[in-house]
Design an enzyme around this catalytic site. Structure first.
Site, PDB file in Angstrom:
ATOM      1  CB  CYS A  33      11.336  10.629 -23.887  1.00 47.09           C
ATOM      2  SG  CYS A  33      10.906  10.291 -22.167  1.00 47.09           S
TER       3      CYS A  33
ATOM      4  CG  HIS B 126       3.738   4.389 -16.589  1.00 47.57           C
ATOM      5  ND1 HIS B 126       3.301   5.689 -16.663  1.00 47.57           N
ATOM      6  CD2 HIS B 126       3.791   4.090 -15.258  1.00 47.57           C
ATOM      7  CE1 HIS B 126       3.110   6.146 -15.436  1.00 47.57           C
ATOM      8  NE2 HIS B 126       3.397   5.193 -14.577  1.00 47.57           N
TER       9      HIS B 126
ATOM     10  CG  HIS C 116       6.798   9.554 -13.926  1.00 45.78           C
ATOM     11  ND1 HIS C 116       7.128   8.212 -13.848  1.00 45.78           N
ATOM     12  CD2 HIS C 116       6.117   9.690 -15.080  1.00 45.78           C
ATOM     13  CE1 HIS C 116       6.640   7.581 -14.908  1.00 45.78           C
ATOM     14  NE2 HIS C 116       6.037   8.448 -15.673  1.00 45.78           N
TER      15      HIS C 116
ATOM     16  CD  GLU D 255       4.826  15.374 -15.683  1.00 42.51           C
ATOM     17  OE1 GLU D 255       4.523  16.547 -15.937  1.00 42.51           O
ATOM     18  OE2 GLU D 255       5.049  14.517 -16.568  1.00 42.51           O
TER      19      GLU D 255
ATOM     20  CB  THR E 147       6.072  17.149 -19.243  1.00 44.94           C
ATOM     21  OG1 THR E 147       6.089  15.793 -18.770  1.00 44.94           O
ATOM     22  CG2 THR E 147       6.605  18.078 -18.173  1.00 44.94           C
TER      23      THR E 147
ATOM     24  CB  SER F 292       2.190   4.157 -21.279  1.00 50.20           C
ATOM     25  OG  SER F 292       2.554   5.319 -21.983  1.00 50.20           O
ATOM     26  CB  SER F 293      -1.237   8.707 -19.514  1.00 53.00           C
ATOM     27  OG  SER F 293      -0.039   9.251 -19.033  1.00 53.00           O
ATOM     28  CG  ASN F 294       3.655   9.140 -24.356  1.00 54.12           C
ATOM     29  OD1 ASN F 294       4.324   8.210 -24.773  1.00 54.12           O
ATOM     30  ND2 ASN F 294       3.556  10.281 -25.004  1.00 54.12           N
TER      31      ASN F 294
ATOM     32  CB  SER G 119       6.921   4.367 -21.284  1.00 56.36           C
ATOM     33  OG  SER G 119       5.635   4.181 -21.858  1.00 56.36           O
TER      34      SER G 119
END
Length: 282
Positions: A16, A44, A78, A130, A166, A222-224, A266
């Protein structure tokens, strides 16, 4: 014999803009100075971190910052809590602030709410960089929760302001808001989810449905990545999570199949290209 796989990389996957900004900044300073300290993993993704470490990036933790003096330190996308800025000032540390503008805007909104004596709830992952920065705007008084079940054991004030990390799911955020209102709370909800991330949820499902198999490339931290992988899996059950081309299992691919490659916010594009190359050699 070659499997002759038809492999396509999702053009919307990859870093991103917040991550691109942080890495560009780091590379510029590494070019000039030969080394740079970074507070926590810049992204991440272990493979990208290893690439930058080889160029001179030195990853440090908050405990190291206290004893560091007269150096440059990068703040990643973050963001950071106010305490980090205070220590930097005391130790004559030059902060290279690559906090994502979307995160900074959210930090400011939370700080304004807190200064206005509002009670604050943050929908986010415990311990995420974050979220630590967001909580820091409230003197760590905000209630952080990952799902509604967590709030069952918490005595909430009758009215509060709801914020979100976010990179959370927009649908889940609004479902939580509705549930809290249903339970009789007065909720002032601030949808602070990054649209560059949330748009991917929709687009990724469309992408995943077009192929026989999906290879989702992401760092395990990576949580995303975890959320987006679930989106892929929901749209195409033949989706596989890997962090590195070496994790590919040739046996799951049939001859002449179509394979889509996608990743988290990421995940570097170079890594997805390496995966594509490995698949085409099967």
């Amino acid at each position: 014999m070659s499997k002759n796989l038809q492999v396509t990389i999702d053009k919307d996957s990859g870093f991103c803009f917040g991550v691109v900004y942080a890495i560009d900044m780091a590379e510029e300073i590494l070019e000039e100075d030969g080394y740079l300290y970074c507070l926590g993993d810049i992204v991440h993704n272990d493979e990208e971190v290893a690439r930058l470490k080889a160029r001179g990036l030195r990853i440090i933790g908050h405990q190291d910052l206290v004893s560091l003096k007269n150096e440059k330190v990068l703040i990643r996308a973050h963001g950071e809590a106010p305490e980090t800025y205070r220590i930097a000032l005391e130790n004559n540390i030059t902060l290279i602030d690559a906090s994502c503008p979307v995160v900074l805007k959210l930090q400011n909104r939370i700080k304004t709410s807190y200064d206005g004596q509002e009670k604050i709830l943050i929908f986010g992952k415990h311990g995420h960089a974050e979220v630590i920065g967001l909580q820091g705007q409230t003197n760590n008084e905000a209630i952080v929760f990952q799902d509604m079940e967590e709030l069952d054991a918490v005595e909430l004030p009758p009215s509060f302001t709801l914020y979100s990390q976010t990179t959370k799911s927009v649908d889940k955020f609004y479902a939580i808001k509705e549930e809290l209102i249903k339970r009789g709370y007065e909720v002032k909800a601030n949808d602070t989810i990054c649209r560059q991330v949330s748009n991917r949820y929709e687009d990724l499902g469309d992408f995943a449905r077009q192929y026989d198999k999906i290879v989702f490339v992401s760092g395990k931290k990576s949580s995303n990545g975890k959320v987006l992988y679930e989106v892929c899996k929901g749209a195409n059950p033949n989706s596989y999570f890997i962090s590195d081309p070496a994790e590919l299992n040739p046996e799951i691919f049939g001859e002449n199949e179509t394979v889509g490659i996608c990743g988290a916010t990421s995940t570097p594009m170079w890594l997805m290209k390496d995966v594509k190359q490995a698949l085409e050699l099967l």
